[in-house]
Design an enzyme around this catalytic site. Sequence first.
Site, PDB file in Angstrom:
ATOM      1  CD  GLU A  92      32.690  46.219  31.532  1.00  0.00           C
ATOM      2  OE1 GLU A  92      32.468  45.174  32.165  1.00  0.00           O
ATOM      3  OE2 GLU A  92      32.447  46.360  30.330  1.00  0.00           O
ATOM      4  CB  CYS A 105      30.038  45.871  41.742  1.00  0.00           C
ATOM      5  SG  CYS A 105      31.249  44.597  41.472  1.00  0.00           S
ATOM      6  CB  CYS A 112      42.575  40.200  37.689  1.00  0.00           C
ATOM      7  SG  CYS A 112      42.973  39.429  39.273  1.00  0.00           S
ATOM      8  CB  CYS A 116      40.285  32.672  38.969  1.00  0.00           C
ATOM      9  SG  CYS A 116      40.947  33.338  40.487  1.00  0.00           S
ATOM     10  CB  CYS A 119      37.574  34.974  36.753  1.00  0.00           C
ATOM     11  SG  CYS A 119      37.409  36.759  36.838  1.00  0.00           S
ATOM     12  CB  SER A 218      37.152  34.445  45.951  1.00  0.00           C
ATOM     13  OG  SER A 218      36.384  35.591  45.688  1.00  0.00           O
ATOM     14  CB  CYS A 337      30.006  37.178  39.588  1.00  0.00           C
ATOM     15  SG  CYS A 337      29.625  37.875  41.145  1.00  0.00           S
TER      16      CYS A 337
HETATM   17  N1  SAH Z   1      39.558  39.397  42.870  1.00  0.00           N
HETATM   18  C1  SAH Z   1      38.625  39.452  43.920  1.00  0.00           C
HETATM   19  C2  SAH Z   1      37.561  40.492  43.650  1.00  0.00           C
HETATM   20  C3  SAH Z   1      36.736  40.215  42.384  1.00  0.00           C
HETATM   21  S1  SAH Z   1      35.259  39.615  42.962  1.00  0.00           S
HETATM   22  C4  SAH Z   1      38.037  38.079  44.194  1.00  0.00           C
HETATM   23  O1  SAH Z   1      38.231  37.197  43.385  1.00  0.00           O
HETATM   24  O2  SAH Z   1      37.416  37.921  45.248  1.00  0.00           O
HETATM   25  C5  SAH Z   1      34.629  38.727  41.673  1.00  0.00           C
HETATM   26  C6  SAH Z   1      33.786  37.600  42.241  1.00  0.00           C
HETATM   27  O3  SAH Z   1      33.157  36.959  41.127  1.00  0.00           O
HETATM   28  C7  SAH Z   1      34.658  36.555  42.904  1.00  0.00           C
HETATM   29  O4  SAH Z   1      34.038  35.928  43.993  1.00  0.00           O
HETATM   30  C8  SAH Z   1      34.842  35.583  41.764  1.00  0.00           C
HETATM   31  O5  SAH Z   1      35.255  34.362  42.198  1.00  0.00           O
HETATM   32  C9  SAH Z   1      33.487  35.595  41.125  1.00  0.00           C
HETATM   33  N2  SAH Z   1      33.505  35.120  39.746  1.00  0.00           N
HETATM   34  C10 SAH Z   1      34.500  35.221  38.855  1.00  0.00           C
HETATM   35  N3  SAH Z   1      34.140  34.660  37.682  1.00  0.00           N
HETATM   36  C11 SAH Z   1      32.899  34.197  37.844  1.00  0.00           C
HETATM   37  C12 SAH Z   1      31.983  33.535  36.990  1.00  0.00           C
HETATM   38  N4  SAH Z   1      32.283  33.251  35.730  1.00  0.00           N
HETATM   39  N5  SAH Z   1      30.777  33.190  37.473  1.00  0.00           N
HETATM   40  C13 SAH Z   1      30.438  33.519  38.753  1.00  0.00           C
HETATM   41  N6  SAH Z   1      31.253  34.158  39.592  1.00  0.00           N
HETATM   42  C14 SAH Z   1      32.475  34.486  39.152  1.00  0.00           C
HETATM   43 FE1  SF4 Z   2      41.166  38.045  39.675  1.00  0.00          FE
HETATM   44 FE2  SF4 Z   2      39.130  37.701  41.355  1.00  0.00          FE
HETATM   45 FE3  SF4 Z   2      38.870  37.117  38.718  1.00  0.00          FE
HETATM   46 FE4  SF4 Z   2      40.383  35.570  40.282  1.00  0.00          FE
HETATM   47  S1  SF4 Z   2      38.154  35.903  40.442  1.00  0.00           S
HETATM   48  S2  SF4 Z   2      40.936  36.351  38.264  1.00  0.00           S
HETATM   49  S3  SF4 Z   2      41.260  37.064  41.665  1.00  0.00           S
HETATM   50  S4  SF4 Z   2      39.185  39.118  39.599  1.00  0.00           S
END
Ligand code: SAH
Ligand code: SF4
Length: 358
Positions: A92, A105, A112, A116, A119, A218, A337
Amino acid sequence: MDKPNLRGFELEELRELFKELGEPAYRGDQVFHWLTARCALSFQEMTDLPKALRARLSGLFSLELPEVVDLQQDTDGTVKFALKLEDDLQIETVLIPERDHFTLCVSTQVGCPIGCRFCLTGKMGFKRNLKVEEIISQVVIAKKFVQEKGFELPLRNIVFMGMGEPLLNFDNLVKSLRILSHPKGFNFSRKRLTVSTVGIVEKIDELARVFPTALAISLHAPNDKIRRQLIPIARKYSVKELIEACKRFPRVKRGRTTIEYVLLKGVNDSLECARELVSLLKGFPFKVNLIPFNPHPELPFERPSEERVKTFQEFLLSKRILTTVRKSKGLGIRAACGQLISRLPQSQPHRQGTCLPQ
Ligand code: SAH
Ligand code: SF4
């Protein structure tokens, strides 16, 4: 054998390629310009190339783009593209309107490997890295969409905040950054290309050496104890090491590194956490972007109240730390996000949504 896709080629590589084909090197410049600045879809469009050469190129190379299998537009103007890759996996890409420009974006991996806990992309696991042409194609598709719809706003910012961890697809990321920033092509300013990472310290240093851009980290927690509960790889890199790497990173055009901080109710949203964050960041020109958690039934966290978010922000501001709260855009189409997921072939359409730096 599959034909090489020219969208993954840098200008220098195209020049070499044309020389090998017995053509003048400047043909490489022409094709590069068509593929990037002009977003050409076929060799036929490249009217300043001789017809016979266009026919020859069509036989030897591909310009294929992923298929747009779904396109959703939110009431806030956010557009989410679901793209099917040649092996039927899906990614996406989210186009977000801002006051005077669009931000895109972009995804760098299918799924991934980091996982996390908050996420959704992490939850789906890791399928594979994206190729350079698959990263660049996301920009071509979005740019073409903006042109065709006649939008006045230019596509000016690219954030690598879609699916995947960009620094774990390092070589393809850097090559894509070179193509995107080349003045003879898309010509994105390095300051407007933001790489977001969960914090792979040695790769942050490598990016600093080979191709510094804007950087977003992050962080999500002010100490190792909380961070390790949320992000598995935080066991390998301490918060302190990570912040040191950010301080070493070159400031492109005096920009500030963004510290992303997802606010999770009862986990990292207390005033004590805010205080700890201040002492971690003080004395260096970071900016903090607070992201109120975007909930999902499969994720074991809650979003803090608006008041709590405001209190956290105001505390940081009172300590002179530039702090914004990210407005989630595209929530209505699950483009926010951490809500980007890949639909596997044959699976039910799973409507998901992105957030944007304000
Ligand atoms: N892997 C990289 C790039 C992806 S960015 C990274 O983690 O930085 C995705 C962004 O969305 C990151 O800052 C992540 O922490 C945030 N994110 C992930 N899940 C989320 C959620 N459920 N609610 C809000 N932000 C979230
Ligand atoms: Fe991967 Fe970024 Fe999601 Fe963490 S927040 S699982 S590093 S995409």
